[in-house]
Design a protein around this motif. Structure first.
Motif, mmCIF file in Angstrom:
data_model
loop_
_atom_site.group_PDB
_atom_site.id
_atom_site.type_symbol
_atom_site.label_atom_id
_atom_site.label_comp_id
_atom_site.label_asym_id
_atom_site.label_seq_id
_atom_site.Cartn_x
_atom_site.Cartn_y
_atom_site.Cartn_z
ATOM 1 N N LEU A 93 0.814 -1.212 0.000
ATOM 2 C CA LEU A 93 0.000 0.000 0.000
ATOM 3 C C LEU A 93 0.852 1.269 0.000
ATOM 4 N N ASP A 94 1.724 1.389 0.996
ATOM 5 C CA ASP A 94 2.554 2.592 1.062
ATOM 6 C C ASP A 94 3.894 2.412 0.365
ATOM 7 N N GLY A 95 4.426 1.181 0.380
ATOM 8 C CA GLY A 95 5.725 0.927 -0.248
ATOM 9 C C GLY A 95 5.701 1.229 -1.734
ATOM 10 N N TYR A 96 4.686 0.756 -2.426
ATOM 11 C CA TYR A 96 4.606 0.988 -3.871
ATOM 12 C C TYR A 96 4.348 2.463 -4.176
ATOM 13 N N GLN A 97 3.574 3.110 -3.319
ATOM 14 C CA GLN A 97 3.325 4.547 -3.515
ATOM 15 C C GLN A 97 4.619 5.350 -3.330
ATOM 16 N N GLY A 290 -1.285 5.185 3.006
ATOM 17 C CA GLY A 290 -1.843 4.734 1.727
ATOM 18 C C GLY A 290 -1.376 5.603 0.574
ATOM 19 N N ARG A 291 -0.676 6.706 0.905
ATOM 20 C CA ARG A 291 -0.205 7.609 -0.158
ATOM 21 C C ARG A 291 1.316 7.686 -0.182
ATOM 22 N N ILE A 294 5.971 6.716 5.155
ATOM 23 C CA ILE A 294 7.041 5.783 5.547
ATOM 24 C C ILE A 294 6.594 4.911 6.725
ATOM 25 N N GLU A 295 5.664 5.436 7.537
ATOM 26 C CA GLU A 295 5.139 4.650 8.667
ATOM 27 C C GLU A 295 4.430 3.389 8.164
ATOM 28 N N GLY A 296 3.827 3.518 6.978
ATOM 29 C CA GLY A 296 3.058 2.412 6.397
ATOM 30 C C GLY A 296 3.914 1.237 5.970
ATOM 31 N N MET A 506 -8.857 -0.460 5.046
ATOM 32 C CA MET A 506 -7.967 -1.008 4.013
ATOM 33 C C MET A 506 -8.618 -0.890 2.634
ATOM 34 N N GLU A 507 -9.899 -1.230 2.572
ATOM 35 C CA GLU A 507 -10.622 -1.131 1.299
ATOM 36 C C GLU A 507 -10.621 0.298 0.796
ATOM 37 N N GLN A 508 -10.805 1.227 1.745
ATOM 38 C CA GLN A 508 -10.829 2.641 1.388
ATOM 39 C C GLN A 508 -9.484 3.072 0.806
ATOM 40 N N VAL A 509 -8.391 2.625 1.460
ATOM 41 C CA VAL A 509 -7.048 2.982 0.987
ATOM 42 C C VAL A 509 -6.828 2.436 -0.421
#
Lengths: 555, 181
Positions: A93-97, A290-291, A294-296, A506-509
């Motif tokens: 979610l956050d890594g790819y972003q 989700g955007r 780094i915490e994600g 999670m779905e929202q993200v």
């Protein structure tokens, strides 16, 4: 404890064990990276290659594969939005972003640092917890061991399947398959139909190779391969702000990961989801989750690492694995003639403590290797599956033959490969099946011993042990709680549970990321977003575009 | 997408339309059949050794587990019919991609190639049979380029020979190559 630690350090730091640990973590990272190969698959295929090694060395190497693949899976999650393991789904979610914003290196670096830090603390905690649990369980007799196994079957069935009935059914099927062969107590051949090959029972390593390697391979054939985002060494440098923002999330992730990992059957997937959910709720920068926050990635990485280590506590002390991978590792223990359980700490201190200390070595090697080599490893993502899977087939079948030097093993791999494929397609859990098959014969042994203690009465023998009754009550509570909670929920007005809220978030993200992707595609195409809103609504995939694995176009 | 969603019938439950997945019902039916088979066949084995006072016999665990599997399978069938059962794999987050005809055909080819290799093992030996699957799969099934496929085959053969035959000393069946390799 210090004496044990010293024993462990001496064992783990021998040149031979260090070399095999290094081999394990490198192989593990590659396995985690490559499509169609997870840690369970990798370990199942490579068990036969460790047969000539000393048991401790073999287990150190296999554990190295386990830890390495967790990190390899994060590389794929960050660079191609494809989690190599279920536990790295949230890292996507956050890594790819972050990767899309040109921060792939920082995402990989913080994942490695968080995982390393968490593993050090987790191993230190394990040294204490495992010893305490081992000491507690040392007085266990057959009735208590029998109940511990029932507890293990229940927890693995519950956590791995998401459907208790189905998990229990698969576990029971595993136990039934484990009864095939000659009964050790009486010499009666059961379900062999005159086949001499079946006299020694269904060979579980070959079954695992079939289920995990061949089954997964067939399941992966239809999946396309995306093009990885490029990264280089310079990108790996973290700023002070990155480290500051990641410190607390890593700590939270580590605590959650260790607690969840120690629970038999829970595993690192649940830990990573809970850690991410906690950050979504408590992080200072939760609005950025989700955007590309780094915490994600820091928190789930720490949780996954701590849980992967913690999962060895129930595996070693109680003989109950925490996940499909530790179930395969349990099979490896039995193959080397080692029965995990309370007595293991007393009977094999060098093996246990050496293995635990080797986790620290493995994580240190992973940090040293992966930080500078992440961009190099990422190149493996360009390897075409069409070239990879014939190698997997070759290794799987050669390995299966190497275990028992018997052509019958090859057919077992093929048959269970087909079964594994259909199980994957239907979404049926494999961990309970493997656990039932591996533990089935031990369960029957405990059953016979317990009935002997009770002079034919199982209930008498179990009833005479307060500890066995306590474990049985805990098992019944564990199995009954979801039904009771569902009944209570029905009576109360609609109020979401933590898990449901987490699922919604999670779905929202994912939906938000998908929408962002669609917007970007439209902007690149020069289309007006408002006019094309219908098209953007149709887009649901947060990941990159994939190419058909059957096509000949280069990626 | 689950294959079950492609092969399903609608059911009205409490006014809501819901899909009953036929393939899921078949899967649970297979589990039920396995349970019945193990349960029925376990009757051939002693339940207790030396009568009721003795230890549990070779039929105890198969009969108990067989009966349990029957009950659980019936429970799953009811669950699927009444409200739809949750099939989440090992993690609950497994991806499911649609199985198209091209992939299905490829799977059949791969299984056929492996089966042929295993049948040829007594004649060609295990190493050669399995090495031969590599060019067959890459060139004929995957339609990859000839040279990389042959180089891969050579690499797999050499590494396999060194690892399994020379280093691990596995007594590999060599078929007609016995004494040559």
């Amino acid at each position: 404890m210090l004496e044990n630690l010293q024993i462990g350090i001496e064992a783990a730091l021998s040149v031979q064990n260090l070399v095999w640990c290094l081999v394990g973590v490198i192989l593990g990272t590659v396995i985690g990276l490559l499509p169609g190969l997870g840690s369970a698959t990798g370990i199942a295929i490579l068990i036969p290659l460790t047969l000539t090694l000393d048991p401790l060395t073999a287990l150190i190497m296999l554990a190295g594969i386990y830890h390495g693949s967790e990190y390899g899976a994060i590389i794929t999650a960050v660079l191609i939005a494809t989690p190599g393991e279920a536990s790295s789904v949230v890292a996507t979610l956050d890594g790819y972003q972050m990767a899309r914003r040109g921060r792939a290196g920082q995402a990989l670096a913080i994942a490695a640092i968080s995982a390393f830090t968490a593993s050090i603390v987790a191993v230190m905690l394990m040294l204490g917890v495992a010893q305490a649990l081992g000491s507690l369980a040392i007085g266990f007799g057959p009735p208590e061991i029998l109940m511990i196994m029932v507890f293990g079957f229940a927890t693995v069935s519950m956590f791995s399947a998401g459907n208790v009935l189905l998990g229990l059914a698969m576990c029971t099927l595993g136990v039934l398959l484990g009864t095939i062969g000659i009964d050790m107590g009486t010499g009666v051949a059961r379900y062999t139909f005159g086949s001499v090959d079946l006299f020694s029972g269904l060979p579980f390593v070959e079954v695992m190779i079939g289920l995990f390697a061949v089954g997964e391979l067939l399941n992966q054939l239809g999946r396309g391969m995306p093009t990885p985002i490029k990264t280089n060494f310079r990108d790996l440098l973290l700023t002070k702000d990155d480290l500051k923002r990641s410190a607390l999330p890593s700590l939270r992730g580590m605590i959650i990961g260790f607690v969840v990992g120690v629970l038999p059957g829970a595993g690192s997937t649940l830990a990573s989801f809970l850690a991410y959910g906690t950050e979504k709720r408590f992080s200072k920068n939760r609005d950025q989750m989700g955007r590309g926050a780094i915490e994600g990635i820091a928190s789930p990485s720490a949780a996954t690492s701590a849980a992967a280590n913690g999962a060895f506590v129930p595996t070693l002390t109680l003989g109950i694995p925490g996940s499909a991978t530790t179930a395969v590792l349990l099979g490896a223990f039995l193959l080397y003639g080692i029965t995990p359980g309370p007595l293991l700490f007393d009977e094999q201190p060098t093996l246990v403590w050496g293995l635990l200390v080797s986790f620290l070595v493995a994580h240190l090697l992973l940090l040293v290797l992966n930080l500078p080599l992440a961009p190099v490893f990422a190149q493996l993502l360009r390897l075409r599956y069409a070239y990879l899977y014939p190698i997997i087939i070759f290794t799987a079948f050669m390995g299966a033959f190497a275990v028992s030097n018997n052509s019958f093993s090859l057919w077992i791999v093929l048959i269970f490969g087909i079964i594994g494929f259909f199980m994957k397609r239907q979404g049926m859990p494999m961990a309970p099946l493997v656990l039932g098959l591996v533990l089935g014969p031990l369960f029957e042994k405990a059953l016979v011993q317990t009935s002997a203690i009770g002079q034919g009465s199982l209930t008498g023998a179990i009833g005479a042990s307060p500890m066995a009754i306590g474990i049985l009550v805990a098992t019944l509570l564990l199995l009954g709680t979801p039904t009771i909670m569902a009944q209570i929920k029905k009576r109360r007005p609609q109020k979401l549970t933590f898990a449901e809220k987490l699922e919604q978030e999670m779905e929202q993200v994912v939906a938000e990321i998908a929408e962002e992707d669609a917007q970007e595609v439209l902007v690149v195409a020069g289309l007006d977003t408002e006019e094309s809103s219908t098209d953007s609504e149709r887009s649901t995939s947060p990941g990159p575009e994939r190419t058909d694995p059957g096509s000949k176009e280069t990626r | 997408m689950s294959t079950g969603q492609l092969n399903s019938t609608e059911k009205k439950a409490g006014g809501e339309k819901r899909l009953i997945r036929k393939d899921v019902l078949i899967t649970y039916g297979i589990l039920l059949a396995i349970g019945i088979f193990f349960l029925a066949y376990s009757m051939n084995y002693e339940f207790y050794r030396g009568g009721q006072e003795g230890r549990v016999g070779p039929g105890y665990l198969p009969r108990f587990s067989g009966a349990l599997l029957v009950l659980l399978s019936i429970g799953l069938l009811f669950q699927e019919v009444r409200k739809g059962s949750n099939l989440g794999g090992d993690s609950g987050v497994d991806e499911k991609e649609e199985l198209n005809s091209q992939t299905a055909r490829k799977i059949v080819y791969i299984m056929a190639v492996i089966t042929a290799a295993l049948l040829l093992t007594p004649f060609l030996g295990l190493l050669v049979s399995l090495v031969l699957t590599v060019p067959v799969l890459t060139i004929f099934v995957e339609k990859m380029k000839l040279l990389p496929s042959l180089l891969l085959t050579l690499g797999v053969g050499v590494v396999g020979y060194i690892l399994f035959v020379q280093l691990l000393s596995i007594p590999m069946p060599m078929g007609i190559f016995e004494g040559v390799l």
